[in-house]
Design an enzyme around this catalytic site. Structure first.
Site, mmCIF file in Angstrom:
data_model
loop_
_atom_site.group_PDB
_atom_site.id
_atom_site.type_symbol
_atom_site.label_atom_id
_atom_site.label_comp_id
_atom_site.label_asym_id
_atom_site.label_seq_id
_atom_site.Cartn_x
_atom_site.Cartn_y
_atom_site.Cartn_z
ATOM 1 N N ARG A 41 -25.797 -0.841 -16.470
ATOM 2 C CA ARG A 41 -24.608 -0.010 -16.687
ATOM 3 C C ARG A 41 -25.059 1.418 -16.974
ATOM 4 N NH1 ARG A 41 -21.453 2.305 -20.348
ATOM 5 N NH2 ARG A 41 -19.203 1.940 -20.387
ATOM 6 N N LYS B 298 -6.624 7.058 -4.311
ATOM 7 C CA LYS B 298 -6.008 5.744 -4.573
ATOM 8 C C LYS B 298 -7.028 4.837 -5.263
ATOM 9 C CE LYS B 298 -2.973 2.360 -2.306
ATOM 10 N NZ LYS B 298 -1.869 2.396 -3.270
ATOM 11 N N ARG C 182 -6.412 7.432 4.830
ATOM 12 C CA ARG C 182 -6.354 7.690 3.381
ATOM 13 C C ARG C 182 -7.543 7.036 2.670
ATOM 14 N NH1 ARG C 182 -1.049 6.118 0.143
ATOM 15 N NH2 ARG C 182 -1.819 4.041 0.626
ATOM 16 N N TYR D 40 -8.627 1.438 -3.322
ATOM 17 C CA TYR D 40 -7.989 0.333 -2.615
ATOM 18 C C TYR D 40 -6.957 0.843 -1.636
ATOM 19 C CZ TYR D 40 -3.642 0.484 -5.410
ATOM 20 O OH TYR D 40 -2.450 0.846 -5.967
ATOM 21 N N GLU E 292 6.395 10.693 -9.517
ATOM 22 C CA GLU E 292 6.637 9.597 -8.566
ATOM 23 C C GLU E 292 6.917 8.322 -9.343
ATOM 24 O OE1 GLU E 292 3.031 8.726 -6.302
ATOM 25 O OE2 GLU E 292 1.800 9.305 -8.023
HETATM 26 N N1 PLP Z 1 2.647 6.324 -5.344
HETATM 27 C C1 PLP Z 1 1.918 5.427 -6.027
HETATM 28 C C2 PLP Z 1 1.511 5.746 -7.424
HETATM 29 C C3 PLP Z 1 1.549 4.198 -5.446
HETATM 30 O O1 PLP Z 1 0.800 3.312 -6.134
HETATM 31 C C4 PLP Z 1 1.984 3.917 -4.116
HETATM 32 C C5 PLP Z 1 1.625 2.655 -3.453
HETATM 33 O O2 PLP Z 1 0.979 1.807 -3.999
HETATM 34 C C6 PLP Z 1 2.756 4.876 -3.443
HETATM 35 C C7 PLP Z 1 3.060 6.058 -4.089
HETATM 36 C C8 PLP Z 1 3.250 4.642 -2.045
HETATM 37 O O3 PLP Z 1 2.211 4.764 -1.104
HETATM 38 P P1 PLP Z 1 2.257 3.983 0.281
HETATM 39 O O4 PLP Z 1 3.511 4.431 0.977
HETATM 40 O O5 PLP Z 1 1.042 4.434 0.990
HETATM 41 O O6 PLP Z 1 2.289 2.528 -0.032
#
Ligand code: PLP
Length: 285
Positions: free
Chosen positions: A100, A149, A51, A32, A181
């Site tokens: 599945r 992501k 990305r 996403y 993070e």
């Molecule tokens: N780290 C994680 C785990 C995230 O889910 C997100 C955004 O959803 C970010 C960092 C920040 O990314 P962005 O600046 O692209 O929104």
């Protein structure tokens, strides 16, 4: 009622249906993106598109449409839903192969493509900017490819609930004694004149806001160190903050109950937020 986009069509949200055999539902086999909208315009669409391509490539998923077509869908949803400030979510899964099966289905299996909007009026003026956020530290128990992501957001959800239970606004995750993070954002501390944030790798998401903010910081002659840092370092820092597409730059004033710096939002976060918002509005499309 919102208008959403599903596999080439715009429709009311209650008419949009996805199969129970969709691999997004069965296996979290999907990626996403979240793009912010300010004044009806998309912030850093190009960064999110790049990305997205990377996430799809890493999972050997084919890209359902061109960047130009995706941009058009984003813009059309902003128009149809009259979004001034808010977010656009783009979800792509490996679709419904029929049965599945763990193995990836043939490449010609149609992916599921969904886009929807969430209005957030006045999102650039969140009251949190004035008070700053409180965070707690929790172990990072996510999978090992956080740079992709994906829609596997259960642990981040659990982290947000742990933060809420502790009376905090968010959680910063820790692995091998160092912060990776935030649950949905990248994490930074400021010590003296230096901004410190973890370097890119498989262990964090490569934030689009992170890339822009670090570029603006360097252009403004601020010093930046990309390296891991500990909870103790964060607690002893002069300032801390997070970045994400929906929060922009947001100060963090407390970590595990200990005040960071003065315990109030600091000047570096405030300046970076201002530069980020100004520059992003200028290049919004
Ligand atoms: N780290 C994680 C785990 C995230 O889910 C997100 C955004 O959803 C970010 C960092 C920040 O990314 P962005 O600046 O692209 O929104």
């Amino acid at each position: 009622m919102r208008t959403v986009y599903l596999n080439g069509e715009y429709m009311p949200e209650d008419e949009a249906k996805v199969s129970v055999f969709d691999r997004g539902f069965l296996m979290a086999d999907g990626v996403y993106e979240v793009t912010s909208v300010l004044d009806g315009k998309l912030i850093d669409f190009d960064g999110h598109a790049v990305r997205l391509q990377r996430s799809l490539d890493e999972l050997e998923m084919r890209h359902p449409s061109s960047k130009e077509d995706l941009l058009e869908v984003h813009r059309e949803l902003v128009r149809l839903n009259e979004i001034t400030d808010g977010m656009i979510y783009l979800q792509i899964t490996r679709g419904n192969p029929g049965d599945r099966d763990f193995a990836y289905p043939p490449q010609d299996t149609a992916p599921t493509v969904v886009l929807f909007t969430q209005a957030k009026p006045g999102m650039a003026d969140s009251p949190l900017t004035k008070t700053g956020m409180k965070v707690i530290s929790i172990p990072d128990q996510r999978w090992g490819r956080r740079d992709i992501k994906t829609v596997q957001l259960l642990y981040p959800s659990m982290g947000k609930m742990m933060a809420k239970a502790a009376g905090a606004d968010d959680a910063w995750m820790v692995e091998d004694d160092h912060i990776t993070e935030g649950t949905s954002n990248n994490a930074y501390i400021v010590k003296g004149n230096t901004i410190v944030t973890r370097q890119l790798g498989h262990d964090i998401l490569h934030g689009i806001t992170r890339a822009a903010v670090l570029r603006f910081a360097r252009e403004a002659q601020m010093s930046v160190e990309e390296r891991p840092f500990t909870v103790a370092e964060a607690q002893a820092a002069d300032e801390a903050f997070i970045t994400s597409a929906s929060m922009f730059v947001m100060p963090v004033v407390e970590m595990d109950g200990a005040a960071i710096g003065s315990g109030a939002p600091g000047p570096v976060a405030a300046r970076l937020r201002e530069i980020y918002l100004d520059e992003s509005r200028k290049t919004a499309i």
